[in-house]
Design a protein around this motif. Structure first.
Motif, short mmCIF file in Angstrom:
data_model
loop_
_atom_site.label_atom_id
_atom_site.label_comp_id
_atom_site.label_asym_id
_atom_site.label_seq_id
_atom_site.Cartn_x
_atom_site.Cartn_y
_atom_site.Cartn_z
N ASN A 187 0.87 -1.17 0.00
CA ASN A 187 0.00 0.00 0.00
C ASN A 187 0.91 1.23 0.00
O ASN A 187 1.29 1.72 1.05
CB ASN A 187 -0.92 -0.02 1.23
CG ASN A 187 -1.92 1.11 1.23
OD1 ASN A 187 -2.03 1.85 0.25
ND2 ASN A 187 -2.63 1.26 2.33
N THR A 225 4.10 1.23 2.22
CA THR A 225 3.83 0.30 3.32
C THR A 225 3.65 -1.11 2.80
O THR A 225 2.86 -1.37 1.89
CB THR A 225 2.55 0.73 4.08
OG1 THR A 225 2.73 2.05 4.57
CG2 THR A 225 2.27 -0.21 5.23
N VAL A 241 2.42 -4.89 3.77
CA VAL A 241 1.44 -5.43 4.70
C VAL A 241 1.52 -6.96 4.68
O VAL A 241 1.53 -7.57 3.62
CB VAL A 241 0.01 -4.96 4.33
CG1 VAL A 241 -1.01 -5.49 5.32
CG2 VAL A 241 -0.06 -3.45 4.23
N LYS A 255 -2.27 -8.74 11.57
CA LYS A 255 -1.88 -7.92 10.40
C LYS A 255 -0.69 -7.07 10.83
O LYS A 255 -0.72 -6.45 11.90
CB LYS A 255 -3.04 -7.02 9.99
CG LYS A 255 -2.73 -6.06 8.88
CD LYS A 255 -3.92 -5.15 8.64
CE LYS A 255 -3.52 -3.97 7.79
NZ LYS A 255 -4.54 -2.93 7.80
N ASP A 273 1.86 -4.03 9.48
CA ASP A 273 2.20 -2.99 8.49
C ASP A 273 3.62 -2.54 8.76
O ASP A 273 3.97 -2.26 9.91
CB ASP A 273 1.28 -1.77 8.63
CG ASP A 273 -0.18 -2.10 8.36
OD1 ASP A 273 -0.46 -2.85 7.43
OD2 ASP A 273 -1.04 -1.59 9.11
N THR A 298 6.34 0.32 7.37
CA THR A 298 6.57 1.49 6.52
C THR A 298 7.97 2.04 6.81
O THR A 298 8.28 2.38 7.95
CB THR A 298 5.54 2.59 6.82
OG1 THR A 298 4.23 2.04 6.70
CG2 THR A 298 5.68 3.76 5.86
N THR A 328 6.40 0.08 12.40
CA THR A 328 5.70 -1.21 12.34
C THR A 328 4.46 -1.15 13.22
O THR A 328 4.54 -0.78 14.39
CB THR A 328 6.63 -2.35 12.80
OG1 THR A 328 7.83 -2.29 12.03
CG2 THR A 328 5.99 -3.69 12.61
#
Length: 174
Positions: free
Chosen positions: A79, A82, A84, A91, A93, A95, A103
């Motif tokens: 995304n 980011t 994922v 989940k 993430d 970045t 995180t």
């Protein structure tokens, strides 16, 4: 002068000796093989065993522990900057930022009671930059969602990976 028995007598004696050796080997190895398997020795009869019939009074054995659930299959998406990771009810993430990898770990509690999570993750570049962190997310309500974020790693490990790889190293609920 040495007298030797006729050829047919010599053959008969060697067959008898060979037969005794085969029989001795069959007796010695017969106890080691599983029932019904070929012993590999031609002409040697296989022991016959009758199958054991369960008695009508015995109850089937049940395991006290429930069967383990299979490991979740990780799936990834991107995304923007980011990356994922979806791993079961978790989940992650990741970045890249100036001072490491931001995180965020999000957990989905699909049980009927509040649960605590301990999620150990690693992020890296798959070569030489690797950083780990443990996220302890407590009090996730029944059928609820909760997140925790932190910057993992840093420039002391080298250049921050721009497409970080994410790994869930350990996941525990308590």
């Amino acid at each position: 002068m040495r007298l030797t028995p006729p050829m047919h007598l010599r053959l008969r004696r060697s067959v008898r000796v060979r037969g005794c050796v085969v029989l001795a080997l069959a007796l010695l190895t017969g106890a080691c093989g599983a029932g019904g398997e070929d012993s590999g020795i031609p002409g040697v009869p296989h022991p016959v065993t009758e199958p054991v019939q369960p008695s009508a009074t015995s109850a089937p054995a049940t395991s006290a522990a429930p069967p383990e659930e299979p490991e979740p299959t990780p799936s990834f998406s991107q995304n923007g900057k980011t990356r994922v990771l979806y791993y079961g009810d978790v989940k992650v993430d990741a970045t890249p930022v100036d001072d490491g990898v931001l995180t965020t770990v999000t957990v989905h509690n699909d049980t009927d009671k509040a649960v605590n999570y301990s999620v150990e993750i690693s992020v890296g570049n798959d070569v030489d930059w690797v950083a780990s962190s443990t996220f302890r997310i407590s009090g996730v309500p029944a059928h609820g969602v909760k997140s925790q974020a932190d910057t993992v790693g840093g420039t002391h490990l080298g250049p921050v990976p721009q497409q970080p790889k994410i790994f869930v190293d350990r996941l525990e609920t308590y």
